[in-house]
Design a protein around this motif. Structure first.
Motif, PDB file in Angstrom:
ATOM      1  N   UNK A   1       9.202 -28.905   2.972  1.00 17.35           N
ATOM      2  CA  UNK A   1       8.216 -29.587   3.843  1.00 17.35           C
ATOM      3  C   UNK A   1       7.260 -28.511   4.361  1.00 17.35           C
ATOM      4  N   UNK A   2       5.981 -28.894   4.556  1.00 21.48           N
ATOM      5  CA  UNK A   2       4.895 -27.705   5.103  1.00 21.48           C
ATOM      6  C   UNK A   2       5.396 -27.587   6.559  1.00 21.48           C
ATOM      7  N   UNK A   3       5.835 -28.433   7.121  1.00 18.70           N
ATOM      8  CA  UNK A   3       6.234 -28.385   8.894  1.00 18.70           C
ATOM      9  C   UNK A   3       7.626 -28.008   8.954  1.00 18.70           C
ATOM     10  N   UNK A   4       8.188 -27.483   8.027  1.00 21.93           N
ATOM     11  CA  UNK A   4       9.628 -27.005   8.454  1.00 21.93           C
ATOM     12  C   UNK A   4       9.474 -25.538   9.037  1.00 21.93           C
ATOM     13  N   UNK A   5      10.813 -25.229   9.341  1.00 25.01           N
ATOM     14  CA  UNK A   5      11.100 -24.004   9.781  1.00 25.01           C
ATOM     15  C   UNK A   5      11.019 -22.941   8.580  1.00 25.01           C
ATOM     16  N   UNK A   6      10.193 -21.675   8.663  1.00 29.44           N
ATOM     17  CA  UNK A   6       9.994 -21.091   7.540  1.00 29.44           C
ATOM     18  C   UNK A   6      11.032 -19.952   7.159  1.00 29.44           C
ATOM     19  N   UNK A   7      11.507 -20.040   6.072  1.00 33.20           N
ATOM     20  CA  UNK A   7      12.070 -18.904   5.614  1.00 33.20           C
ATOM     21  C   UNK A   7      11.469 -17.971   4.462  1.00 33.20           C
ATOM     22  N   UNK A   8      11.437 -16.715   4.430  1.00 35.27           N
ATOM     23  CA  UNK A   8      10.851 -16.045   3.490  1.00 35.27           C
ATOM     24  C   UNK A   8      12.078 -15.135   2.896  1.00 35.27           C
ATOM     25  N   UNK A   9      12.029 -15.341   1.590  1.00 35.52           N
ATOM     26  CA  UNK A   9      13.081 -14.727   0.834  1.00 35.52           C
ATOM     27  C   UNK A   9      12.660 -13.722   0.053  1.00 35.52           C
TER      28      UNK A   9
END
Length: 325
Positions: free
Chosen positions: A52-60
């Motif tokens: 989801x665009x409004x979810x907490x962001x995780x960068x892998x």
């Protein structure tokens, strides 16, 4: 690739709605859809996005010689838990390109970390969890160390991987030096030609050496190998390893960041470090425990090699969810 590190812990994940692979990897079409592009700093970065665009962001963040497909199972599992997951191709990989032909093809550690901040800025993301292995773990560590206000939490395979150039000049045991053979090869003109001409077979050998118990099939390997056709790939890889040995210069624009990194800054954000069989005698994590001052946990994965998110996506996903919470 990187340095080595440990601790033994249960890593089962309950209720993650995504296909998970452990011992054997078989290529399947990635579920993240078309690759997106964004202009960020010096680069036009190619990246996958899920959740989801409004979810907490995780960068892998992937490493060498791998690509974003190391997270082919982790990304959908995190997205299913409501996370907005971003998986960028590092400079020199896949569709990521330099915006200008004259820009130095620089693989030094602070340049890659600066790319992450530029990526977050371009997408107007204030804060994110950063998680990675190999080059990606080093990049995640540096991002958390230098820009803690931008990092919610950190997951780093093999621990604290910030390169200290002075310490990097000290010899290791003969057995340990043997594991770094490719770095010495890359220090020669012959090594540059060899990697350029034989990158497909060269990187397959690295996969096997770094993960001896991982049964990946040819399609899985070939899917990632496409990323090394990037026109800047060889230059970035060679510069990365030569810079570590002080055989290549960095750029003055990063001098201030490198001075901070040479002081071995402590990381204050919540962190989980992961060790595997690849980390050898440093598997217990004690060598770098003092570099983390915030909420911290160390986990050990026995029977797993270097490419942790692809070899054991269940454990890697659980670590991301645990540290993010």
């Amino acid at each position: 690739m990187i340095s080595r590190r440990q601790f033994s812990q249960a890593v089962a994940v309950a209720g993650l709605a995504a296909p998970l692979v452990t011992a054997t990897a078989h290529a399947s079409p990635p579920s993240w859809g078309p690759i997106k592009q964004v202009r960020a700093g010096l680069l036009d970065i190619g990246y996958a996005e899920m959740g989801p665009a409004d979810g907490p962001v995780t960068v892998l963040l992937h490493g060498w010689p791998y690509d974003i497909h190391s997270f082919a199972d982790v990304a959908p599992a995190l997205a299913a838990q409501g996370q907005r997951v971003l998986i960028p191709y590092l400079r020199g990989y896949g569709p990521t390109r330099f915006l200008h032909a004259h820009t130095k093809r620089n693989g030094q550690q602070s340049a890659l970390a600066s790319d992450v901040i530029a990526f977050l800025d371009a997408l107007k993301i204030r804060k994110a969890t950063v998680a990675g292995f190999d080059w990606g773990a080093r990049t995640a560590c540096i991002t958390a160390a230098l820009w803690p206000e931008r990092v919610r939490a950190l997951i780093s395979v093999s621990g604290y991987l910030v390169v200290n150039l002075r310490q990097n000049q000290e010899p290791l045991s003969p057995q340990a030096e043997l594991g770094w053979w490719y770095q010495y090869y890359f220090a020669t003109d012959r090594g540059v030609k060899g990697y350029e001409q034989n990158s497909y077979e060269f990187n397959k050998l690295i996969w096997k050496l770094a993960s001896p118990q991982w049964n990946f099939d040819e399609a899985t390997y070939a899917r990632s190998a496409v990323a090394w056709k990037n026109p800047d790939h060889v230059a970035i890889v060679i510069h990365n390893y030569r810079w570590r040995l002080q055989l290549a210069q960095g750029e003055h624009r990063y001098d201030g960041l490198e001075r901070e990194l040479q002081a071995k800054p402590v990381i204050s954000v919540p962190t989980i470090t992961i060790a595997s069989d690849f980390d050898g005698p440093n598997k217990d994590g004690m060598a770098y425990r003092g570099q983390f001052s915030g909420r911290y946990e160390h986990r050990v994965l026995d029977g797993i090699g270097h490419n942790v998110p692809q070899e054991d996506p269940r454990a890697f996903t659980k670590a991301v969810l645990d540290v993010s919470s």
